[in-house]
Scaffold this motif. Structure first.
Motif, mmCIF file in Angstrom:
data_model
loop_
_atom_site.group_PDB
_atom_site.id
_atom_site.type_symbol
_atom_site.label_atom_id
_atom_site.label_comp_id
_atom_site.label_asym_id
_atom_site.label_seq_id
_atom_site.Cartn_x
_atom_site.Cartn_y
_atom_site.Cartn_z
ATOM 1 N N HIS A 29 -7.568 -1.189 5.699
ATOM 2 C CA HIS A 29 -7.419 -0.096 4.730
ATOM 3 C C HIS A 29 -7.716 1.294 5.286
ATOM 4 O O HIS A 29 -8.705 1.502 5.978
ATOM 5 C CB HIS A 29 -8.307 -0.370 3.521
ATOM 6 C CG HIS A 29 -7.896 -1.620 2.806
ATOM 7 N ND1 HIS A 29 -8.725 -2.684 2.643
ATOM 8 C CD2 HIS A 29 -6.709 -1.972 2.263
ATOM 9 C CE1 HIS A 29 -8.069 -3.647 2.012
ATOM 10 N NE2 HIS A 29 -6.855 -3.242 1.779
ATOM 11 N N HIS A 41 0.829 -1.217 0.000
ATOM 12 C CA HIS A 41 0.000 0.000 0.000
ATOM 13 C C HIS A 41 0.861 1.264 0.000
ATOM 14 O O HIS A 41 0.735 2.116 0.883
ATOM 15 C CB HIS A 41 -0.981 0.008 1.179
ATOM 16 C CG HIS A 41 -2.235 -0.738 0.880
ATOM 17 N ND1 HIS A 41 -3.289 -0.199 0.182
ATOM 18 C CD2 HIS A 41 -2.593 -2.019 1.141
ATOM 19 C CE1 HIS A 41 -4.253 -1.094 0.046
ATOM 20 N NE2 HIS A 41 -3.855 -2.220 0.618
ATOM 21 N N HIS A 66 -6.127 -4.558 -5.614
ATOM 22 C CA HIS A 66 -5.844 -3.125 -5.741
ATOM 23 C C HIS A 66 -5.177 -2.824 -7.080
ATOM 24 O O HIS A 66 -4.683 -3.746 -7.742
ATOM 25 C CB HIS A 66 -4.900 -2.671 -4.625
ATOM 26 C CG HIS A 66 -5.421 -2.947 -3.249
ATOM 27 N ND1 HIS A 66 -6.533 -2.331 -2.732
ATOM 28 C CD2 HIS A 66 -4.971 -3.784 -2.272
ATOM 29 C CE1 HIS A 66 -6.743 -2.766 -1.495
ATOM 30 N NE2 HIS A 66 -5.815 -3.650 -1.194
ATOM 31 N N HIS A 69 -0.885 -3.664 7.139
ATOM 32 C CA HIS A 69 -1.256 -3.792 5.731
ATOM 33 C C HIS A 69 -1.236 -2.447 5.002
ATOM 34 O O HIS A 69 -0.961 -2.395 3.814
ATOM 35 C CB HIS A 69 -2.630 -4.446 5.627
ATOM 36 C CG HIS A 69 -3.073 -4.663 4.219
ATOM 37 N ND1 HIS A 69 -2.375 -5.486 3.351
ATOM 38 C CD2 HIS A 69 -4.113 -4.155 3.504
ATOM 39 C CE1 HIS A 69 -2.972 -5.472 2.171
ATOM 40 N NE2 HIS A 69 -4.015 -4.664 2.227
HETATM 41 FE FE FE2 Z 1 -5.153 -3.981 0.747
#
Ligand code: FE2
Length: 483
Positions: A285, A170, A462, A221
């Motif tokens: 997220h 990310h 993603h 994450h």
């Molecule tokens: Fe993710």
């Protein structure tokens, strides 16, 4: 050789049926509307597919080898390509013609010849920075791909600049400054508490690197960024190496531990990190973060419990899933009492949050999410207007599912939220996908274009949008729009 047969696990049935194939279609059929003028560029997305059956009963949907997808928008047409990411483990398994890797992230369950191999599946997201395209998975280094063919170039430490053993899936590429903000967690190997923040300039040169210790060997994450502070939340999904070595889950939910948040100075060092904590919660997220005077707000899709039911507590209890809600956590630097405040931003449960990426880390008023996930498998795309509180939605119809959306500005300097949403739609009953183009300011009006795929875009997590000129120059030329 062993015959290849997937088990009766529901993971491999219906929409989840392994695709195991690469697709090339030059010019997809556009079955409704037309591609808006000026929408020129490439949508890259990444997901997982199953190369070979593992023969285990503990596979989880976030595992599997990276299958990379690209939709190239060019002169009113859209072409599609999907390719395996040829990671080291993909190549080993292709040669052996069977699965060699066991439980998720647990090398102690691998076949003996894969015990010391790099574990990365490169299956989580796509990143384009300084002219290079990458496939990322948070437990390994990036893999670089050819942006036109998706051919794998190889595993990379970015010219020796990544000193950690891992790299986040990310990252935040700032399309205004062209900086790359990223991190590595469990950065010195499985179960380590080390974490490192990286800041790269527009040419891909590292300009800051901040190493510090997490309160425990957390699953990190995602993170969020602002102009001054980088926000790292630590939730008690924790690696216990004794459990891992015994063949157990890589993470365990440990609700007796607290949620910790570190504010790391974007241009400073570890001496100036500020710490905050509160009761155990979790999240995958972040939507965004904003720095406002003495306050830093983290807008996160928060679970008041465990966001990953497949990583239960040490006692093995699999608690009932809890719904996630978009929540603002506020850290007040002037109060300096080590706590944070918590306010719900939307009363409708949601996930997979995105913004107009030009506004990552900047004051913003629009969020894009997946909402209305229902038992029949359907879901909708939603746009939240934080000024009015209004939720505008697009539904692809009963039984159909939307994947994470991608916002594309109408023009490089368009006002925030003025542009297009690209949304992969799973037509479950037809066993194939569409890509729809929505007007981001009027989701309820339905697609301005529906692009038909004769195949499934089986699973993508993603992705990213790269304008045609950015693909050539290596640099984004976006500006912050004026309303
Ligand atoms: Fe993710």
């Amino acid at each position: 050789m062993e015959p290849i047969r997937f088990s009766d696990n529901a993971l491999f049935k219906g929409w989840g049926e392994p695709m195991r194939t690469e697709t090339t279609i030059e010019g997809l059929e556009i079955i409704q509307g037309s591609i808006p003028e000026g929408l020129e560029g490439t949508l890259y997305r990444n997901g997982a597919d199953w190369q070979y059956p593992s023969g285990r009963d503990d596979d989880i949907f976030i595992d599997g080898e990276g299958m990379y997808h690209m939709f190239r928008f060019e002169n009113g047409q859209v072409s599609y390509r999907s390719r395996w990411v040829h990671t080291e483990r993909y190549a080993m398994q292709a040669e052996a013609r069977r699965a060699l890797f066991g439980r998720y992230r647990n090398r102690y369950t691998n076949a003996p010849e894969a015990r010391d191999a790099n574990m990365g599946t490169a299956n989580t997201t796509a990143m384009f920075h300084a002219g290079h395209l990458y496939a990322l998975k948070e437990d390994d280094l990036p893999y670089e791909l050819n942006p036109d063919t998706l051919e794998t170039i190889g595993r990379t430490d970015m010219d020796g600049q990544i000193t950690a053993q891992t790299f986040t899936a990310h990252p935040k590429v700032d399309p205004i400054t062209n900086e790359l903000l990223a991190f590595a967690y469990q950065a010195k190997g499985d179960g380590t508490k080390d974490i490192c923040f990286y800041l790269f300039d527009k040419n891909g040169r590292k300009i800051n690197e901040v190493w510090f210790k997490m309160p425990y060997a957390a699953c990190v994450h995602d993170f969020a960024v602002t102009d001054e502070w980088i926000v790292f939340p630590f939730f008690p999904l924790i690696t216990d190496m004794d459990v891992v070595k015994a063949g157990g889950n890589y993470f365990q939910w440990q609700p007796d531990e607290e949620t910790h948040i570190a504010l790391v100075p974007r241009y400073g060092d570890a001496r100036d990190i500020k710490w905050f904590k509160g009761p155990a919660t979790s999240a995958g997220h972040m939507l965004n973060a904003v720095h406002e005077g003495n306050k830093v707000h983290l807008d996160v899709v928060l679970y008041e419990g465990n966001c990953f039911p497949f990583f239960p507590s040490p006692a093995g209890e699999q608690a009932a899933p809890v719904p996630p809600f978009l929540t603002r956590l506020t850290m007040d630097l002037s109060r300096n009492d080590g706590t944070f405040e918590k306010d719900r931003l939307l009363d409708v449960s949601c996930e997979m949050p995105r913004t107009d990426d030009r506004y990552q880390g900047r004051p913003y008023k629009h969020g894009f999410v997946i909402v209305y996930r229902s038992k029949d498998g359907s879901s909708s795309t939603g746009r939240i207007d934080f000024e009015t509180g209004r939720l505008d939605t697009y539904s692809p119809g009963p039984g159909n599912t939307v994947q994470e959306c991608q916002f594309v500005p109408r023009r490089p300097d368009a006002p925030e939220g003025d542009g297009w949403l690209l949304v992969p739609v799973a037509r479950i009953s037809e066993h194939r996908s569409d890509l729809v183009v929505l007007d981001a300011q009027d989701l309820a009006a339905g697609p301005v274009a529906t692009i038909k795929l004769p195949v499934r875009v089986r699973s993508t997590f993603h992705g990213t949008w790269v304008p045609a000129e950015t693909l050539k120059s290596g640099q984004y030329s976006y500006e912050l729009g004026s309303a």
